[in-house]
Scaffold this motif. Structure first.
Motif, PDB file in Angstrom:
ATOM      1  N   ASP A 314       0.833  -1.206   0.000  1.00 51.18           N
ATOM      2  CA  ASP A 314       0.000   0.000   0.000  1.00 51.18           C
ATOM      3  C   ASP A 314       0.869   1.258   0.000  1.00 51.18           C
ATOM      4  N   VAL A 315       1.910   1.244   0.818  1.00 50.69           N
ATOM      5  CA  VAL A 315       2.822   2.388   0.881  1.00 50.69           C
ATOM      6  C   VAL A 315       3.549   2.570  -0.445  1.00 50.69           C
ATOM      7  N   LEU A 316       4.031   1.466  -0.999  1.00 47.40           N
ATOM      8  CA  LEU A 316       4.822   1.531  -2.227  1.00 47.40           C
ATOM      9  C   LEU A 316       3.961   1.891  -3.436  1.00 47.40           C
ATOM     10  N   ALA A 317       2.677   1.592  -3.386  1.00 52.87           N
ATOM     11  CA  ALA A 317       1.779   2.015  -4.473  1.00 52.87           C
ATOM     12  C   ALA A 317       1.692   3.535  -4.518  1.00 52.87           C
ATOM     13  N   GLN A 318       1.614   4.167  -3.350  1.00 53.18           N
ATOM     14  CA  GLN A 318       1.620   5.631  -3.299  1.00 53.18           C
ATOM     15  C   GLN A 318       2.968   6.187  -3.761  1.00 53.18           C
ATOM     16  N   ALA A 319       4.043   5.541  -3.331  1.00 53.56           N
ATOM     17  CA  ALA A 319       5.377   5.993  -3.705  1.00 53.56           C
ATOM     18  C   ALA A 319       5.609   5.853  -5.202  1.00 53.56           C
ATOM     19  N   HIS A 320       5.026   4.816  -5.816  1.00 51.18           N
ATOM     20  CA  HIS A 320       5.220   4.577  -7.243  1.00 51.18           C
ATOM     21  C   HIS A 320       4.646   5.724  -8.068  1.00 51.18           C
ATOM     22  N   GLU A 321       3.530   6.261  -7.642  1.00 54.98           N
ATOM     23  CA  GLU A 321       2.927   7.390  -8.359  1.00 54.98           C
ATOM     24  C   GLU A 321       3.885   8.588  -8.392  1.00 54.98           C
ATOM     25  N   ILE A 322       4.518   8.858  -7.249  1.00 53.16           N
ATOM     26  CA  ILE A 322       5.482   9.961  -7.187  1.00 53.16           C
ATOM     27  C   ILE A 322       6.711   9.639  -8.022  1.00 53.16           C
ATOM     28  N   ALA A 323       7.195   8.411  -7.936  1.00 53.52           N
ATOM     29  CA  ALA A 323       8.388   8.013  -8.684  1.00 53.52           C
ATOM     30  C   ALA A 323       8.165   8.115 -10.184  1.00 53.52           C
ATOM     31  N   MET A 324       6.974   7.758 -10.654  1.00 55.58           N
ATOM     32  CA  MET A 324       6.676   7.875 -12.084  1.00 55.58           C
ATOM     33  C   MET A 324       6.622   9.345 -12.517  1.00 55.58           C
ATOM     34  N   TYR A 325       6.062  10.183 -11.662  1.00 58.01           N
ATOM     35  CA  TYR A 325       6.062  11.624 -11.958  1.00 58.01           C
ATOM     36  C   TYR A 325       7.506  12.118 -12.110  1.00 58.01           C
ATOM     37  N   ASN A 326       8.385  11.706 -11.195  1.00 56.65           N
ATOM     38  CA  ASN A 326       9.776  12.156 -11.235  1.00 56.65           C
ATOM     39  C   ASN A 326      10.492  11.676 -12.488  1.00 56.65           C
ATOM     40  N   ARG A 327      10.208  10.452 -12.900  1.00 56.10           N
ATOM     41  CA  ARG A 327      10.828   9.937 -14.131  1.00 56.10           C
ATOM     42  C   ARG A 327      10.423  10.796 -15.327  1.00 56.10           C
ATOM     43  N   ARG A 328       9.156  11.147 -15.409  1.00 61.03           N
ATOM     44  CA  ARG A 328       8.683  11.956 -16.537  1.00 61.03           C
ATOM     45  C   ARG A 328       9.199  13.383 -16.467  1.00 61.03           C
ATOM     46  N   HIS A 329       9.350  13.892 -15.254  1.00 59.27           N
ATOM     47  CA  HIS A 329       9.914  15.230 -15.093  1.00 59.27           C
ATOM     48  C   HIS A 329      11.382  15.238 -15.508  1.00 59.27           C
ATOM     49  N   LEU A 330      12.115  14.192 -15.130  1.00 55.12           N
ATOM     50  CA  LEU A 330      13.514  14.072 -15.548  1.00 55.12           C
ATOM     51  C   LEU A 330      13.614  13.997 -17.060  1.00 55.12           C
ATOM     52  N   HIS A 331      12.677  13.312 -17.694  1.00 57.41           N
ATOM     53  CA  HIS A 331      12.680  13.208 -19.160  1.00 57.41           C
ATOM     54  C   HIS A 331      12.563  14.588 -19.794  1.00 57.41           C
ATOM     55  N   LYS A 332      11.751  15.449 -19.203  1.00 59.57           N
ATOM     56  CA  LYS A 332      11.619  16.822 -19.719  1.00 59.57           C
ATOM     57  C   LYS A 332      12.942  17.580 -19.588  1.00 59.57           C
ATOM     58  N   ILE A 333      13.616  17.386 -18.459  1.00 62.41           N
ATOM     59  CA  ILE A 333      14.908  18.047 -18.265  1.00 62.41           C
ATOM     60  C   ILE A 333      15.912  17.552 -19.293  1.00 62.41           C
ATOM     61  N   CYS A 334      15.960  16.233 -19.487  1.00 63.93           N
ATOM     62  CA  CYS A 334      16.921  15.645 -20.423  1.00 63.93           C
ATOM     63  C   CYS A 334      16.680  16.098 -21.859  1.00 63.93           C
ATOM     64  N   ASN A 335      15.447  16.456 -22.160  1.00 66.43           N
ATOM     65  CA  ASN A 335      15.109  16.882 -23.520  1.00 66.43           C
ATOM     66  C   ASN A 335      14.990  18.400 -23.645  1.00 66.43           C
ATOM     67  N   HIS A 336      15.592  19.098 -22.697  1.00 71.65           N
ATOM     68  CA  HIS A 336      15.686  20.563 -22.739  1.00 71.65           C
ATOM     69  C   HIS A 336      14.323  21.248 -22.812  1.00 71.65           C
ATOM     70  N   GLN A 337      13.324  20.616 -22.204  1.00 67.41           N
ATOM     71  CA  GLN A 337      11.993  21.242 -22.196  1.00 67.41           C
ATOM     72  C   GLN A 337      11.814  22.202 -21.022  1.00 67.41           C
ATOM     73  N   LEU A 338      12.804  22.225 -20.122  1.00 71.28           N
ATOM     74  CA  LEU A 338      12.753  23.113 -18.966  1.00 71.28           C
ATOM     75  C   LEU A 338      14.045  23.913 -18.897  1.00 71.28           C
ATOM     76  N   ASP A 339      13.935  25.179 -18.533  1.00 68.76           N
ATOM     77  CA  ASP A 339      15.091  26.073 -18.500  1.00 68.76           C
ATOM     78  C   ASP A 339      15.407  26.449 -17.056  1.00 68.76           C
ATOM     79  N   PHE A 340      16.617  26.083 -16.606  1.00 68.48           N
ATOM     80  CA  PHE A 340      17.025  26.394 -15.236  1.00 68.48           C
ATOM     81  C   PHE A 340      18.175  27.395 -15.198  1.00 68.48           C
TER      82      PHE A 340
END
Length: 348
Positions: A314-340
């Motif tokens: 149950d705990v890891l199911a909640q954590a997986h949702e956050i982890a998937m969000y982070n993976r997709r956010h990292l993908h945006k960074i890797c593809n220069h879709q975000l400017d820091f």
């Protein structure tokens, strides 16, 4: 302008303070000074480097504006010097493209773990040695069944055997263990061999660019064996924020993380748009550094270990949702879709 002076680091340790001082003393009077941090991200204040520079400037009656810092991967610490080629974003985020795995791990796959926690040690710093030893139940000779551990074959003596006469090490073994525990840890490492899980050597990843990719890819092969990764970052003391592949790799693999790093490390990750796990487990450890941080991390780990397998899911199911969000956010960074380029960490 003279050649840059290299400043050498090995985690929270300044390796060449005496040579650095000698080079400063030999620097031509009145000329600008260039210091090359070699793409590392330590706290210059914590290591005493800013004090050395400021004393040198005072003796030469030079302005801090005449000091140029290049290739310093710590965007959060203020120094009164000029920055040259210092990125706001760790280069390790972009390097994730080199070992990116296109398939997205499903929750069902993530719940097939053998052990709740995994830890990859890599280079054996003093804090990593103490953490690994503390994870061993009752000081037994094998890593506990709850922990999936990897120690890459080290190419230097254990950190407590290194002479510190010519190095400035922020880590102190007595901060981690009492004298009796220190003796037990030394005996344990001397008597027990922890093999590399992938037959790789710490130096393998530096032999050529493709070897670095191969090293990270080989570790990803073991990600189905555990549910949550314990990340032991490289720079953990002082005002610093330099995520390395140790953080970025589990972000790419959608693996939940607990991070042994510097104070406010998780808060600064959130400032980049990532999510962390405070709604699932206690992340108050982010207010601390050093052994105090680890002690609180271990409490969060214990709470998960005390759960039944069903409750862990149950705990890891909640954590997986956050982890998937982070993976997709990292993908945006890797593809220069975000400017820091103008990112302000102080706002967070």
């Amino acid at each position: 302008m003279t050649e840059p002076i290299a400043v050498e680091f090995d985690g929270d340790c300044w390796n060449n303070p005496q040579k650095f001082q000698q080079q400063l003393n030999q620097h031509p009077p009145g000329e600008s000074l260039i210091l090359d941090m070699r793409s590392e991200g330590p706290s210059l204040s914590a290591l005493g480097i800013t004090n050395v520079i400021n004393d040198w400037l005072k003796s030469r009656q030079q302005s801090p504006d005449t000091v140029h810092i290049t290739r310093w991967s710590n965007p959060v610490e203020f120094v009164p010097y000029q920055r040259i080629k210092c990125s706001k974003l760790s280069h390790f985020f972009m390097m994730a493209r080199e070992y990116w795995q296109e398939f997205e791990p499903t929750l069902e796959q993530q719940l097939q773990y053998r052990n709740p926690f995994g830890i990859f040690i890599g280079r054996l710093t003093l804090s990593r040695a103490a953490i690994l030893f503390k994870l061993i139940p009752d000081g037994k000779s094998s890593v506990g069944s709850q922990i999936f551990s990897s120690l890459m074959q080290h190419v230097q003596p254990f950190p407590w055997k290194l002479a510190n006469d010519h190095r400035h090490n922020l880590e102190n073994i007595s901060d981690w263990l009492c004298l009796k525990e220190q003796a037990n840890m030394f005996d344990w490492f001397r008597e027990n061999h922890i093999p590399s899980i992938d037959s790789k050597n710490v130096r393998d990843q530096f032999s050529n660019p493709m070897a670095w990719v191969d090293t990270n890819t080989s570790l990803l092969h073991h990600y189905n064996n555990f549910a949550v990764e314990i990340v032991c970052e490289t720079y953990t003391l002082g005002d610093t924020f330099f995520p390395t592949e140790k953080t970025v790799r589990p972000l790419m693999a959608a693996k939940p993380i607990l991070v042994y790093g510097p104070q406010y490390y998780l808060a600064r990750l959130r400032s980049l748009g990532f999510r962390t796990y405070s709604e699932i487990w206690d992340e108050s450890y982010d207010l601390y550094q050093g052994p105090a941080r680890w002690d609180l991390m271990r409490k969060s780990m214990n709470r998960l270990l005390e759960c039944s397998r069903a409750d862990q899911h149950d705990v890891l199911a909640q954590a997986h949702e956050i982890a998937m969000y982070n993976r997709r956010h990292l993908h945006k960074i890797c593809n220069h879709q975000l400017d820091f380029t103008k990112h302000d960490y102080t706002r967070f």
